[in-house]
Design an enzyme around this catalytic site. Structure first.
Site, PDB file in Angstrom:
ATOM      1  N   MET A 144       0.796  -1.223   0.000  1.00 30.53           N
ATOM      2  CA  MET A 144       0.000   0.000   0.000  1.00 30.53           C
ATOM      3  C   MET A 144       0.834   1.282   0.000  1.00 30.53           C
ATOM      4  O   MET A 144       0.299   2.357  -0.242  1.00 30.53           O
ATOM      5  CB  MET A 144      -0.955   0.009   1.201  1.00 30.53           C
ATOM      6  CG  MET A 144      -0.294  -0.013   2.569  1.00 30.53           C
ATOM      7  SD  MET A 144       0.107   1.604   3.298  1.00 30.53           S
ATOM      8  CE  MET A 144      -1.513   2.271   3.588  1.00 30.53           C
ATOM      9  N   TYR A 145       2.140   1.201   0.244  1.00 33.13           N
ATOM     10  CA  TYR A 145       2.972   2.406   0.204  1.00 33.13           C
ATOM     11  C   TYR A 145       3.045   2.915  -1.245  1.00 33.13           C
ATOM     12  O   TYR A 145       3.521   2.221  -2.137  1.00 33.13           O
ATOM     13  CB  TYR A 145       4.378   2.128   0.707  1.00 33.13           C
ATOM     14  CG  TYR A 145       4.473   1.693   2.152  1.00 33.13           C
ATOM     15  CD1 TYR A 145       3.441   1.923   3.054  1.00 33.13           C
ATOM     16  CD2 TYR A 145       5.607   1.053   2.627  1.00 33.13           C
ATOM     17  CE1 TYR A 145       3.536   1.520   4.382  1.00 33.13           C
ATOM     18  CE2 TYR A 145       5.717   0.652   3.948  1.00 33.13           C
ATOM     19  CZ  TYR A 145       4.675   0.885   4.823  1.00 33.13           C
ATOM     20  OH  TYR A 145       4.781   0.479   6.132  1.00 33.13           O
ATOM     21  N   SER A 146       2.574   4.116  -1.443  1.00 35.45           N
ATOM     22  CA  SER A 146       2.481   4.708  -2.782  1.00 35.45           C
ATOM     23  C   SER A 146       1.738   3.792  -3.750  1.00 35.45           C
ATOM     24  O   SER A 146       1.974   3.815  -4.962  1.00 35.45           O
ATOM     25  CB  SER A 146       3.882   5.026  -3.348  1.00 35.45           C
ATOM     26  OG  SER A 146       4.505   6.052  -2.614  1.00 35.45           O
ATOM     27  N   LEU A 147       0.823   2.971  -3.188  1.00 37.26           N
ATOM     28  CA  LEU A 147       0.002   2.048  -3.985  1.00 37.26           C
ATOM     29  C   LEU A 147       0.849   1.209  -4.948  1.00 37.26           C
ATOM     30  O   LEU A 147       0.542   1.066  -6.128  1.00 37.26           O
ATOM     31  CB  LEU A 147      -1.079   2.813  -4.745  1.00 37.26           C
ATOM     32  CG  LEU A 147      -2.121   3.516  -3.865  1.00 37.26           C
ATOM     33  CD1 LEU A 147      -3.125   4.276  -4.707  1.00 37.26           C
ATOM     34  CD2 LEU A 147      -2.832   2.502  -2.955  1.00 37.26           C
ATOM     35  N   GLY A 148       1.928   0.663  -4.407  1.00 44.16           N
ATOM     36  CA  GLY A 148       2.779  -0.239  -5.172  1.00 44.16           C
ATOM     37  C   GLY A 148       4.064   0.378  -5.675  1.00 44.16           C
ATOM     38  O   GLY A 148       5.033  -0.342  -5.957  1.00 44.16           O
TER      39      GLY A 148
END
Length: 327
Positions: free
Chosen positions: A58-62
């Site tokens: 989920m960090y920066s959505l991948g």
């Protein structure tokens, strides 16, 4: 760089884990560094001997996984010499099955993470939080199957009540499934509630502790730290530490700064040294957005605080409401 066993496993990891939440895409959060600015910091960590890297889908959505994967391939000593950790739980899309810890989501999430990281396996796979909507047996069996398939080597869990974690360990043991070997929890000089139940449980069960937010989202870096974009825009920091620093926390920060001044060291180094000396702690997760952040973290490994100094830092602590777990 010194290396320690990760919990009861034989896996050796550096005493600092470099967190990659800061790296990815500024479109996700304004304080996140884009790839060009991220790569020198990841290279700096590798050159310093750090072999332990933490990210999440989920960090920066991948994008964080993608940036980390490319940097490790370009700068790293080889896949077998680095330890990559990533996580599953938080939403990765609008569909109801693109979140949580169901078997369906876990199976899709690991393949997506491997693709983004550019690797055939991850060394450590965390459940990012506890999922009350999915049976524990379903989650742990799915994770066990990932280990059997060779996509994951070790399993970890993150912030949850100790009784929940104890239940998950019991279910794994009772069914002969792979058990968790790591707990990534909210633990620092300003937030020590984990010492009541979670840390004793981890010591009893041989679980390694890899704390997140070791500097309390920058609050333990000292009052003379420059104001940053993250400090001004990090909504989650305000959720777990409040909009304003309370009187009790202000006293602790003042004590930290006094100790740091006496020892002639930055407050961040003292706070990290304190945490690194605590029982069960293997490697705090450090998020570095500037070279100096990483230099301070590495220097903290050489700082040994005596019992009197530790007592001085700890005596002004006040109890806090539980913070950092999924709502």
């Amino acid at each position: 760089m010194d290396y320690l066993n990760l919990g009861a496993t034989g896996l050796k990891v550096s005493r600092i884990c470099l967190g990659a939440m800061t790296y990815g895409s500024s479109k996700w959060r304004p304080w996140v560094l884009d790839e060009e600015a991220s790569r020198p910091l990841l290279k700096q960590g590798l050159e310093a001997g750090i072999n332990f890297f933490d990210t999440a889908d989920m960090y920066s959505l991948g994008a964080s996984e993608e940036v980390l994967g490319r940097a490790l391939k370009d700068f790293g000593p080889g896949r077998d010499k680095v330890v990559i950790a990533t996580k599953v739980f938080y939403p990765m899309g609008d569909d109801p099955n693109q979140r949580g810890l169901s078997r369906k989501h876990i199976m899709h999430a690991i393949d997506d993470s491997l693709r983004r990281l550019g690797t055939d396996y991850v060394d450590l796979y965390y459940i990012h939080r506890f999922d009350p909507e999915t049976a524990i047996e379903e989650t742990i069996q799915a994770l066990h199957d990932l280990v059997r398939a060779g996509k994951v080597l070790y399993l970890g869990a993150s912030s949850m009540p100790a009784w929940r974690f104890a239940t998950m360990l019991y279910v794994a043991d009772a069914n002969g499934w792979t058990r968790f070997t790591v707990m990534q929890n909210h633990y620092n000089l300003l937030y020590r509630e984990e010492e009541r139940e979670m840390i004793p449980l981890c010591l009893e069960e041989g679980i390694g502790v890899v704390p997140w937010s070791p500097l309390a989202r920058g609050l333990l870096a000292g009052k003379r730290r420059p104001e940053t974009v993250r400090a001004a825009t990090d909504i989650y920091r305000k959720e777990i530490y409040g909009d304003e620093i309370g009187e009790g926390d202000a006293r602790l920060i003042a004590r930290l700064e006094a100790v740091a001044e006496t020892l002639g060291l930055p407050p961040a180094q003292i706070a990290l040294a304190w945490l690194s000396q605590k029982p069960a702690v293997v490697a705090p997760i450090v998020g570095a957005s500037k070279p100096q952040h990483l230099q301070d973290a590495l220097a903290a490994l050489d700082v040994r605080l005596d019992a009197e100094t530790v007592a001085s830092l700890e005596e002004v602590y006040i109890p806090h409401a539980v913070a950092g777990m999924a709502r």
